[in-house]
Design a protein around this motif. Structure first.
Motif, PDB file in Angstrom:
ATOM      1  N   THR A  88      34.022  33.503  40.958  1.00 32.48           N
ATOM      2  CA  THR A  88      33.462  33.518  39.509  1.00 32.48           C
ATOM      3  C   THR A  88      34.365  32.285  38.939  1.00 32.48           C
ATOM      4  O   THR A  88      33.771  31.290  38.204  1.00 32.48           O
ATOM      5  CB  THR A  88      33.589  34.721  38.716  1.00 32.48           C
ATOM      6  OG1 THR A  88      32.921  35.639  39.556  1.00 32.48           O
ATOM      7  CG2 THR A  88      33.065  34.503  37.361  1.00 32.48           C
ATOM      8  N   GLY A  89      35.661  32.529  38.802  1.00 29.73           N
ATOM      9  CA  GLY A  89      36.317  31.411  38.417  1.00 29.73           C
ATOM     10  C   GLY A  89      36.280  30.062  38.923  1.00 29.73           C
ATOM     11  O   GLY A  89      36.201  29.080  38.156  1.00 29.73           O
ATOM     12  N   LEU A  90      36.208  29.843  40.013  1.00 35.27           N
ATOM     13  CA  LEU A  90      36.014  28.608  40.886  1.00 35.27           C
ATOM     14  C   LEU A  90      34.605  27.935  40.296  1.00 35.27           C
ATOM     15  O   LEU A  90      34.514  26.840  40.164  1.00 35.27           O
ATOM     16  CB  LEU A  90      36.197  28.660  42.154  1.00 35.27           C
ATOM     17  CG  LEU A  90      37.668  29.053  42.739  1.00 35.27           C
ATOM     18  CD1 LEU A  90      37.640  29.279  44.207  1.00 35.27           C
ATOM     19  CD2 LEU A  90      38.592  28.062  42.393  1.00 35.27           C
ATOM     20  N   VAL A  91      33.587  28.713  40.531  1.00 30.74           N
ATOM     21  CA  VAL A  91      32.517  28.232  39.902  1.00 30.74           C
ATOM     22  C   VAL A  91      32.184  27.949  38.649  1.00 30.74           C
ATOM     23  O   VAL A  91      31.937  26.560  38.125  1.00 30.74           O
ATOM     24  CB  VAL A  91      31.225  29.243  40.390  1.00 30.74           C
ATOM     25  CG1 VAL A  91      29.914  28.625  39.817  1.00 30.74           C
ATOM     26  CG2 VAL A  91      31.133  29.430  41.719  1.00 30.74           C
ATOM     27  N   TYR A  92      32.920  28.716  37.548  1.00 30.72           N
ATOM     28  CA  TYR A  92      32.979  28.522  36.295  1.00 30.72           C
ATOM     29  C   TYR A  92      33.885  27.057  36.132  1.00 30.72           C
ATOM     30  O   TYR A  92      33.380  26.463  35.174  1.00 30.72           O
ATOM     31  CB  TYR A  92      33.715  29.415  35.280  1.00 30.72           C
ATOM     32  CG  TYR A  92      33.816  29.376  34.139  1.00 30.72           C
ATOM     33  CD1 TYR A  92      32.875  29.560  33.191  1.00 30.72           C
ATOM     34  CD2 TYR A  92      35.032  29.016  33.342  1.00 30.72           C
ATOM     35  CE1 TYR A  92      32.710  29.204  31.927  1.00 30.72           C
ATOM     36  CE2 TYR A  92      34.845  28.875  31.897  1.00 30.72           C
ATOM     37  CZ  TYR A  92      33.650  28.792  31.298  1.00 30.72           C
ATOM     38  OH  TYR A  92      33.993  28.815  30.084  1.00 30.72           O
ATOM     39  N   LEU A  93      34.849  26.765  36.671  1.00 33.70           N
ATOM     40  CA  LEU A  93      35.550  25.494  36.719  1.00 33.70           C
ATOM     41  C   LEU A  93      34.806  24.448  36.894  1.00 33.70           C
ATOM     42  O   LEU A  93      35.078  23.464  36.229  1.00 33.70           O
ATOM     43  CB  LEU A  93      36.834  25.671  37.671  1.00 33.70           C
ATOM     44  CG  LEU A  93      37.990  24.283  37.935  1.00 33.70           C
ATOM     45  CD1 LEU A  93      38.780  24.474  36.519  1.00 33.70           C
ATOM     46  CD2 LEU A  93      38.622  24.672  39.009  1.00 33.70           C
TER      47      LEU A  93
END
Length: 183
Positions: free
Chosen positions: A158-163
């Motif tokens: 989730t965090g990597l895609v949001y980044l």
């Protein structure tokens, strides 16, 4: 410059898009990600950690402050997540709204701060809070401590895609504008 006039940056299509259209586009992307996530997620016997897509909206939409339409969407996304994951109704809705509130509060406290530390710290803290809440809800509803590794893998995804795609959930608020005015 030969003419002496200042060059103006050409505005992108996204920066000229109305907040309602941005909200609709982000919601569509969350629904699309959730629908794809219901398909089998194994490649060559390796399970793929699927992101909690509604958290993208919670973190991004919260940057404009509290507003009704994002909250209603996050509530609906949470209920859909509850149904798909067989969680008790309301668990993911509470998580989505809590992260949304954290995002709004964090943005209000750090408004105008553009350094990398603030830009990274906020989403990391919000995702850690979401991780703990998901793990607690899962453990309480299953009457035993659940493994945190799959949840952690999904939170990292989730965090990597949001980044990479955080601008997709930007509703167009500029630093210093009063919160809640653009939606």
């Amino acid at each position: 410059m030969a003419s002496g006039k200042l060059r103006r940056r050409k505005k992108s299509i996204w920066s000229q898009t109305a907040p309602s259209a941005r909200l609709a586009f982000g919601a569509f992307f969350i629904v699309l990600t959730g629908a794809i996530g219901m398909l089998p997620r194994e490649i060559f016997g390796i399970t793929i950690a699927w992101p909690f897509a509604a958290l993208w909206g919670a973190m991004g939409w919260g940057k404009v402050g509290l507003a009704i339409r994002p909250m209603v969407l996050l509530l609906l996304f949470g209920l859909m997540q509850d149904i798909v994951s067989n969680a008790p109704l309301g668990c993911f809705a509470v998580i989505n709204l809590a992260v949304y509130g954290l995002s709004a509060g964090f943005t209000q406290q750090t408004d105008g701060m553009r350094d990398a530390f603030v830009a990274v710290l906020g989403p990391v803290v919000m995702l850690l809070v979401a991780l703990v809440m998901i793990w607690v809800f899962a453990s309480v509803t299953s009457d035993h401590l659940v493994r945190s590794t799959p949840i952690l893998a999904s939170i990292i995804t989730t965090g990597l895609v949001y980044l990479v795609g955080y601008r997709m959930f930007d509703l167009g608020r500029r630093p210093g504008e009063p919160p809640g005015q653009t939606t």
